[in-house]
Design an enzyme around this catalytic site. Structure first.
Site, short mmCIF file in Angstrom:
data_model
loop_
_atom_site.label_atom_id
_atom_site.label_comp_id
_atom_site.label_asym_id
_atom_site.label_seq_id
_atom_site.Cartn_x
_atom_site.Cartn_y
_atom_site.Cartn_z
N ASP A 161 75.13 -20.20 40.36
CA ASP A 161 73.92 -20.54 41.13
C ASP A 161 73.79 -19.67 42.37
O ASP A 161 72.77 -19.71 43.05
CB ASP A 161 73.92 -22.03 41.52
CG ASP A 161 75.17 -22.44 42.28
OD1 ASP A 161 76.28 -22.21 41.76
OD2 ASP A 161 75.04 -22.95 43.40
N GLY A 198 70.73 -32.32 53.53
CA GLY A 198 69.72 -31.26 53.53
C GLY A 198 69.66 -30.44 54.79
O GLY A 198 68.78 -29.60 54.97
#
Ligand code: AMP
Ligand code: MG
Length: 488
Positions: A248, A122
């Site tokens: 995406d 992340g």
């Protein structure tokens, strides 16, 4: 420090996202703040200390009114469908309303794991964060629709990639983060109700003029196709290779999103690829219109359950819209290149031939794409030295130049006015690969000065400055083929 938050997505789209929380940064330090953008957005930063700004723009402090979430989405990556992607290294702080009423997402990218991180950390490294900041600012300066960079903060943490790097967080501003992949997620997992709900939201947010259309979902498809044709033409007009046109990474707002492996081409070659993972050249410079077409076919598929529910006959309409994309793109592309060449009015088929034949010439002679259009304007001013310096032999493109010259003579203002019009649309300064790499390497060592100077240059792409001559061309000598990596 104040944001005018107004969170419409988390307020009305239950089930389309997961709550998220930013990781606490070790010792956040502000690297860059886009004051002009902050002003445009009505984000009040004037009274905040650098330490406070660093905490807010790294996720350390949550500003009042924020409601952090991570979006769910799916997507075709290199042609293969992944049903479950989502914001794995980003979270939406919230939506803000600018003083003019425009709505924007404020996103922190690299702020730690979310529900969608799978095996990822992340996090983001400083290089990719500063790269996105720089290139998105360059795109904005060239009037190409794009997400923007509001701030970059070093977190004080280390991020492990192929080696260890300083960690950083980018604050990204977008008119929304709704992607083709967002529609695909709901089409794949739920069906017509959810697709229609997302489409209704998207229409209210981006295309309010479509509310009340006979079939708003078909109209939405039409709008998004139009914006993608425009966007890809504009990329190609400045030699931009996006590099990872997965579904995406296609925003329905028509903004450029995801600056992972992108780069600008020097010598014109249609098969130019920079991304180290794009081994087959799927996302090469010259394939971008076909890929955009393919991506829009996937968007149409995702919308189909909603389109079909309004009217069965409109399924044919959707098919026709997708089939018309190559011709629609061609019209936009010819108009754009015509403008770059100083062709003030549309000269029909003859212009189309002149334009199409240009690219074979540029490729055959290995001409620097960016400089070429500036060199043409210099020629109009009576100075052929720049053009000569770009060609392998002085008369290498003589027949094409002669045709173009004859065509320009049919335009009404004189050559000097024409040269000025051309310079106003043809950038002289783009983020050249060798300059970007050098600036990022120094920034990683703690010296931001070259990055700040390059940022200043690319924010002023059109006006020639003697002190910036070093920024106006490719690297000297035979540089290694340039390679980029996705690891933001
Ligand atoms: P991208 O290649 O940037 O379009 O990312 C594709 C997907 O991988 C997205 O769902 C990202 O959120 C996810 N992703 C990429 N890098 C990381 C990371 N370091 N940690 C978690 N998720 C990531
Ligand atoms: Mg992405």
């Amino acid at each position: 420090m104040h944001f005018t938050f107004d969170n419409s997505f988390s307020g009305s789209m239950e089930g389309f996202y997961a709550p998220a929380e930013a990781a606490k940064p070790l010792s956040p330090r502000l690297l860059a703040l886009n004051y002009r953008l902050a002003e445009r957005l009505g984000v009040l930063v004037g009274d905040a200390s650098a330490a406070e700004l660093a905490r807010v723009f790294s996720g350390g402090d949550l500003p009042e009114g924020a409601d952090p979430i991570a979006f769910a989405y799916a997507g075709h990556q290199f042609g293969h469908f992944s049903p479950q992607l989502g914001d794995g290294r980003a979270l939406l702080l919230g939506e803000i309303l600018a003083p003019d009423g425009a709505r924007f997402d404020v996103q922190l990218k690299g702020s730690g794991p979310t529900a969608f991180s799978r095996n990822g950390d992340g996090k983001a490294a400083i290089g990719p964060v500063l790269r996105e900041f720089l290139v998105s600012e360059a795109m904005a300066a060239m009037r190409i629709p794009t997400t923007r960079a509001l701030a970059a903060v070093a977190t004080g943490d280390r991020v492990q990639r192929e080696r260890s790097h300083p960690g950083a967080v980018l604050t990204r501003i977008a008119s929304s983060h709704i992607r083709v992949g967002t529609f695909q997620f709901f089409a794949a997992h739920f069906g017509a109700d959810h697709v229609a709900q997302l489409a209704d939201y998207s229409i209210r947010r981006h295309f309010p003029q479509l509310v009340g259309a006979a079939n708003p979902y078909l109209a939405l498809l039409d709008q998004v196709i139009g914006l993608q044709c425009e966007l890809v033409a504009r990329w190609m007009g400045v030699g931009f290779v996006h590099g990872v046109m997965n579904t995406d990474n296609v925003a329905i707002s028509g903004e450029t999103i995801d600056y992972g492996p992108c780069a600008f081409m020097d010598r014109f070659a249609a098969n130019t690829v920079f991304s180290s993972i794009d081994a087959n050249g799927r996302y090469a410079y010259g394939r971008q219109p076909q890929i955009m077409h393919w991506n829009m076919a996937r968007f149409a598929e995702a919308l189909l359950p909603a389109i079909h529910r309004v009217s069965l006959a409109d399924v044919d309409g959707a098919k026709a819209l997708v089939e018309a994309i190559p011709e629609r793109f061609r019209v936009v592309w010819h108009a754009l290149v015509g403008e770059k060449l100083g062709l003030g009015h549309d000269g029909g088929d003859r212009d189309a031939k002149l334009i199409d034949s240009l690219f074979d010439q540029l490729e055959d002679h290995g001409v620097d794409f960016t400089s070429f259009f500036r060199a043409l304007a210099m020629l109009l001013r009576g100075d052929g030295t720049m053009l000569e310096s770009l060609l392998p032999a002085p008369d290498a493109m003589a027949p094409w130049i002669a045709l173009w010259w004859k065509r320009i003579e049919r335009e009404s203002p004189g050559p000097l006015e024409h040269a000025a019009l051309m310079d106003a649309v043809n950038p002289l300064y783009i983020p050249r690969n060798h300059k970007v790499e050098a600036a990022l390497a120094r920034a990683e060592e703690g010296d931001l000065a070259p990055w700040l100077e390059l940022l200043d240059v690319v924010r002023h792409p059109y006006v020639d400055r003697v002190e910036w001559s070093d920024y106006a061309g490719p690297a000297l000598g035979d540089a290694e083929p340039y390679r980029t990596f996705c690891g933001t």
